[in-house]
Design a protein around this motif. Structure first.
Motif, PDB file in Angstrom:
ATOM      1  N   ARG A   1      62.476  12.320  76.197  1.00  0.00           N
ATOM      2  CA  ARG A   1      61.766  13.354  76.042  1.00  0.00           C
ATOM      3  C   ARG A   1      61.521  13.328  77.472  1.00  0.00           C
ATOM      4  NH1 ARG A   1      56.415  11.815  74.813  1.00  0.00           N
ATOM      5  NH2 ARG A   1      54.713  13.514  74.680  1.00  0.00           N
TER       6      ARG A   1
ATOM      7  N   SER B   1      61.394  22.233  73.159  1.00  0.00           N
ATOM      8  CA  SER B   1      60.653  20.983  73.168  1.00  0.00           C
ATOM      9  C   SER B   1      59.673  21.087  74.464  1.00  0.00           C
ATOM     10  CB  SER B   1      60.815  19.979  72.534  1.00  0.00           C
ATOM     11  OG  SER B   1      59.311  18.944  71.526  1.00  0.00           O
TER      12      SER B   1
ATOM     13  N   ARG C   1      67.369  21.659  72.069  1.00  0.00           N
ATOM     14  CA  ARG C   1      66.100  21.151  71.031  1.00  0.00           C
ATOM     15  C   ARG C   1      65.381  20.675  71.912  1.00  0.00           C
ATOM     16  NH1 ARG C   1      68.952  21.097  66.362  1.00  0.00           N
ATOM     17  NH2 ARG C   1      69.235  19.344  66.050  1.00  0.00           N
TER      18      ARG C   1
END
Length: 326
Positions: free
Chosen positions: A111, A46, A42
């Motif tokens: 991230r 993203s 995920r």
């Protein structure tokens, strides 16, 4: 570094090198996961979406089978995080990963890691290897630092990813962006010069303003309607270096077509076929640095839609180029 023949003028050599790993705009890059827990997946989805949300012309699409993907993503926790650069992924065996994400991606650092490695896949090099940054390293301490967790890199890998400076003909410009998502964080003691960075570099994370500006310039949003490339009709290419022209072909009869550029120019030429609403690579050629023109041929079928994309790398003495199919 891409080998080029002797005798190329400096500006031509630089442009060929800069764009050697860049994709033709409008390319759909298919990616597939090789294992990995769902939270990691995920996070990667993203990160792809964050790049897409900038309104760029590249597209990313997840597929189930790694053999159907140009980008194959592994999650080997002992392998560090890395990715091949741009079009280099096309030379990797279909059973091998082109990217590895070797630690947790669910926090802010993770991230940024995912954005960074996707940036490599798009053709962005490391910002700290920019030759205009003026970084002088304490090389032994750099080797020692990256030999430890979580990277566990060999000296060769550390040299390639950190210490090796890019050639001036491999970078987009002369401006160093220490806030870039492509810039590593470095602790105190690894950098000797510039003096202000002796305490270390800590980019804020995420995409910087210059990251956004660069990717939107090089992969701009595509037009909704493309001009037709008509058989036996030469179409001028009035492009600056790095710019791209896009055309569509809808054949009236099934037959083999040849598509080529003409003129004293270096170009990347790619032909796509629309299949179930998606453009799939059919053929391509890159004549960068060679004394010839890009040329592809394929059998095109009546009523199907094909898209031709041509990116100008360098225009020669006349500055003129053209494209034609027959």
């Amino acid at each position: 570094m891409r080998p080029l023949p002797e005798g190329l003028v400096d500006v031509r050599q630089r442009l060929v090198r800069v764009m050697a790993q860049k994709w033709v705009n409008g390319t759909v890059l298919h990616y597939a996961f090789r294992g990995g827990p769902e939270p990691q997946r995920r996070a990667v989805r993203s990160a792809f979406q964050e790049w897409l949300d900038l309104g760029i012309g590249l597209r990313f699409q997840e597929v189930e089978e790694p053999g159907e993907a140009e980008v194959r993503i592994a999650f080997d926790q002992a392998g560090g995080s890395w990715s091949y650069l741009g079009r280099d992924v096309l030379g990797i065996g279909t059973q091998d990963p082109t990217m590895n994400l070797g630690w947790d991606l669910t926090d802010a650092y993770g991230r940024t890691t995912a954005l960074h490695e996707i940036g490599h896949t798009m053709g962005l090099p490391h910002e700290h290897q920019n030759p205009f940054a003026g970084i002088v390293w304490d090389e032994q301490r750099v080797y020692e630092f990256f030999a430890g967790a979580p990277n566990n890199w060999s000296r060769e890998t550390t040299h390639h990813n950190v210490l090796r400076k890019l050639g001036p003909d491999e970078v987009e410009g002369s401006v160093w962006d220490p806030d870039s998502v492509m810039q590593y964080a470095f602790p105190e003691g690894l950098i000797q010069e510039p003096e202000r960075y002796r305490p270390g570099i800590e980019p804020p994370g995420g995409l910087s303003a210059k990251d956004r500006e660069w990717v939107q310039t090089f992969y701009p949003a595509l037009p909704d309607v493309l001009p037709a490339l008509e058989p036996f009709r030469s179409t001028p290419l009035t492009l600056a270096p790095g710019e791209q022209a896009d055309f569509e072909i809808v054949p009236g009869a099934s037959r083999k077509l040849q598509i080529a550029t003409f003129g004293d120019a270096d170009t990347t030429l790619v032909l796509f076929e629309e299949v179930d609403g998606e453009l799939r690579f059919l053929a391509g050629d890159d004549d960068g640095g060679e004394e010839r023109n890009a040329d592809v041929s394929a059998k095109l079928f009546r009523g199907r839609r094909y898209v031709v994309r041509v990116r100008l790398v360098w225009a020669g003495r006349s500055g003129d180029a053209a494209i034609m199919c027959w």
